[in-house]
Each structure stands twice: as structure tokens, then as C-alpha cells.
Design an enzyme around this catalytic site. Structure first.
Site, PDB file in Angstrom:
ATOM      1  N   LYS A 295       8.747  11.811  18.318  1.00 37.22           N
ATOM      2  CA  LYS A 295       8.312  13.090  17.757  1.00 37.22           C
ATOM      3  C   LYS A 295       7.501  13.913  18.765  1.00 37.22           C
ATOM      4  O   LYS A 295       7.007  13.411  19.773  1.00 37.22           O
ATOM      5  CB  LYS A 295       7.526  12.865  16.469  1.00 37.22           C
ATOM      6  CG  LYS A 295       8.432  12.552  15.289  1.00 37.22           C
ATOM      7  CD  LYS A 295       7.712  12.641  13.962  1.00 37.22           C
ATOM      8  CE  LYS A 295       8.697  12.566  12.801  1.00 37.22           C
ATOM      9  NZ  LYS A 295       8.018  12.569  11.492  1.00 37.22           N
TER      10      LYS A 295
ATOM     11  N   ARG B 217      10.192   3.853  10.773  1.00 42.03           N
ATOM     12  CA  ARG B 217      11.437   4.607  10.901  1.00 42.03           C
ATOM     13  C   ARG B 217      11.649   4.962  12.372  1.00 42.03           C
ATOM     14  O   ARG B 217      10.848   5.692  12.967  1.00 42.03           O
ATOM     15  CB  ARG B 217      11.384   5.870  10.040  1.00 42.03           C
ATOM     16  CG  ARG B 217      12.685   6.667  10.006  1.00 42.03           C
ATOM     17  CD  ARG B 217      12.527   7.877   9.092  1.00 42.03           C
ATOM     18  NE  ARG B 217      13.780   8.616   8.933  1.00 42.03           N
ATOM     19  CZ  ARG B 217      14.188   9.587   9.747  1.00 42.03           C
ATOM     20  NH1 ARG B 217      13.440   9.944  10.788  1.00 42.03           N
ATOM     21  NH2 ARG B 217      15.333  10.206   9.523  1.00 42.03           N
TER      22      ARG B 217
END
Length: 281
Positions: free
Chosen positions: A226, A261
């Protein structure tokens, strides 16, 4: 502090101290990470098999890019994900299948196709999603996305205390889900790093993740590659965020996160195994 609860999905139990790897399969042509590598039907199903072979406990299938981009309506989202869910279920009867969606109409179709978990990354913008999970007896991820519209990036969002806001919002969603019939041991909370948050917020959530764990709800972290990871390392592009991702996973695991995740199932499995051995030594 509440007693940590077990997470139970498709006959598997992940207790406190256990780590579950949730691997991402994006059936989108414009994913920020793989740029459409698994958009094709066969490519998506084969990717799920590869990730399971690499150690994934959960496969998370998504049909809409998280960030801004082309409009994808419910019918197109269903077309992208429902068949993949059915094919992965037929090929891997025991794997836990999650679907990344915020739409209740999509949720109903994928539940019929064999999904075990609804990953509501946008934090309950469709109240009917929890109702679907309750009606079908499947799990639900309750996330904090800063109360923003799906697929938007708010400008200059602020919180008096981002962690307190995350805890208050996700636990309220979780209790509502239970009131609608979702099993308590099938509910997770997710701070949703970078969703309705700037880099400072995401780093603060990571640093204080133990406060979420202390609520007793199993905590999911979705930090893989991210933006906040790249920015924390000086502005690294997506393809150079792997080491930062593994470090963030380890910090999260030490604090008690339960589900991770990720795009790289094998790397995450190895990193989490190392954390477990160090913790238990």
C-alpha cells in the site's frame, strides 16, 4: 480488554495466536498491483490455485479496483467474480473463499456461488451486506474507511484520534452484524489502512494495532504494497514495497492480528512462521 475470540470459517478455526493468510485475486483490468494480470477468467482461477499451493488459507476475490477508475456496476461486478468463486470452490472444496465487495446484490450471488466471507472494505456503506451475511450464514469483515464513498480518496481527512475512531466504528458494525444473525465467531474487524486515511493515520493504526486486538474481535490487516508503506520508506513505487510489507505484517502479527491480506502468499507465510517461532521460543 476483552478475551480474544476464535475465528471460524468453513470448518476451520483460527484461535488467538494463529495466523491466516488471505491471498488477493483481482479480476480487474486496472489493479494497482498486477495491472490486470489476473483479469482473465482462467488466469484468475489459476492464480487462486497457485496462491493456495503457496500457503493461502483464504482466497479473496475482487472485481472492482479499490481506487478511482472506470465505473463498474453491480451486474459487471457479478459477471467478473461469481463464476470465479464457483470455479475455485469446485477445484478447492476446502479453501475459504472471500469476496471483496461492498454491494449486497453482489453478496447474494457470490454467497450462492460458494463464498464463505464478505470482505466489506468500504465499511458498511450498504447496510444490506450484513443482512446477506446473516441470512446465508457466512462471515463478514467490518472495516473502517472513514465514512467515505467507495473508490474515492478524500482530501485532508482528519480525526481527533484515528485509532479510537477505528475501534468505535468497526466494533459497532461488528455488533450490528451479530444482531442480524452473523455468527460472532465469523466476524472480523479491519482498520483498512489507507482507506479514508493518510500515511500518518495508517502508521498510527499499525503502531497501536494492539488496541484493536484488545477489543476481542479477530483483526484483519490489509497492508500489502500500500501507499503508506511506500511513503514511509521514502516514496517507493509499488514494485519496491515488498520488504516494507513484510515488516508491517510482522509488526501486526506481534501485536495479535489474526488475518493478513496479501499479494505474496508464500512470502507472508514464511514471515508469519518466523514471527510465530520467535514468539513461542
Amino acid at each position: 480488554m476483552s478475551t480474544p475470540s476464535a475465528l471460524r470459517l468453513r470448518g476451520r478455526t483460527f484461535g488467538p495466536g494463529d495466523f491466516a493468510v488471505m491471498a488477493v485475486v483481482n479480476r480487474t483490468p486496472d489493479s494497482f498491483y498486477d495491472r490486470g494480470a489476473t483479469f482473465g477468467f482462467t488466469a484468475a482461477v489459476d492464480a487462486a490455485t497457485r496462491l493456495i499451493d503457496e500457503g493461502a488459507d483464504i482466497v479473496d476475490i475482487g472485481g472492482v479496483k479499490a481506487g478511482p477508475g472506470d465505473v463498474v456496476g453491480p451486474a459487471e461486478e457479478i459477471d467478473r467474480v461469481a463464476g470465479v468463486v464457483a470455479a475455485v470452490r469446485a477445484r478447492h472444496p476446502d479453501v475459504i473463499i472471500s469476496v471483496d465487495t461492498w454491494r449486497s446484490e453482489v453478496a447474494k450471488v457470490v454467497a450462492d456461488a460458494g463464498a464463505d466471507l464478505l470482505n466489506d472494505t468500504w465499511g458498511g456503506v450498504d447496510p444490506g451486506l450484513a443482512e446477506v451475511a446473516g441470512a446465508y450464514g457466512i462471515g463478514l469483515v467490518c472495516a473502517h474507511a472513514g465514512r467515505v464513498e467507495p473508490r474515492t480518496r478524500p482530501h485532508r481527512i482528519g480525526y481527533a484520534d484515528v485509532v479510537a475512531d477505528v475501534i468505535g466504528y468497526t466494533t459497532a458494525l461488528a455488533e450490528r452484524a451479530v444482531s442480524l444473525g452473523v455468527r460472532r465467531d465469523a466476524v472480523l474487524i479491519d482498520p483498512a489502512h489507507d482507506f479514508g486515511k493518510n500515511t500518518w493515520h495508517s502508521l498510527e493504526v499499525s503502531r497501536r494495532l494492539g488496541e484493536l486486538v484488545a477489543t476481542g474481535w479477530p483483526v484483519l490487516v490489509a497492508v500489502s504494497n500500500k501507499d503508506f508503506v511506500g511513503e514511509a520508506l521514502g516514496g517507493l513505487p509499488v514494485e519496491r514495497r515488498h520488504e516494507g510489507t513484510l515488516a508491517t505484517l510482522a509488526v501486526s502479527a506481534v501485536q495479535g492480528a489474526r488475518v493478513f491480506r496479501v499479494h505474496d502468499a508464500a512470502g507472508a507465510r514464511a514471515a508469519l512462521a518466523a514471527v510465530g517461532r520467535l514468539r513461542d521460543a
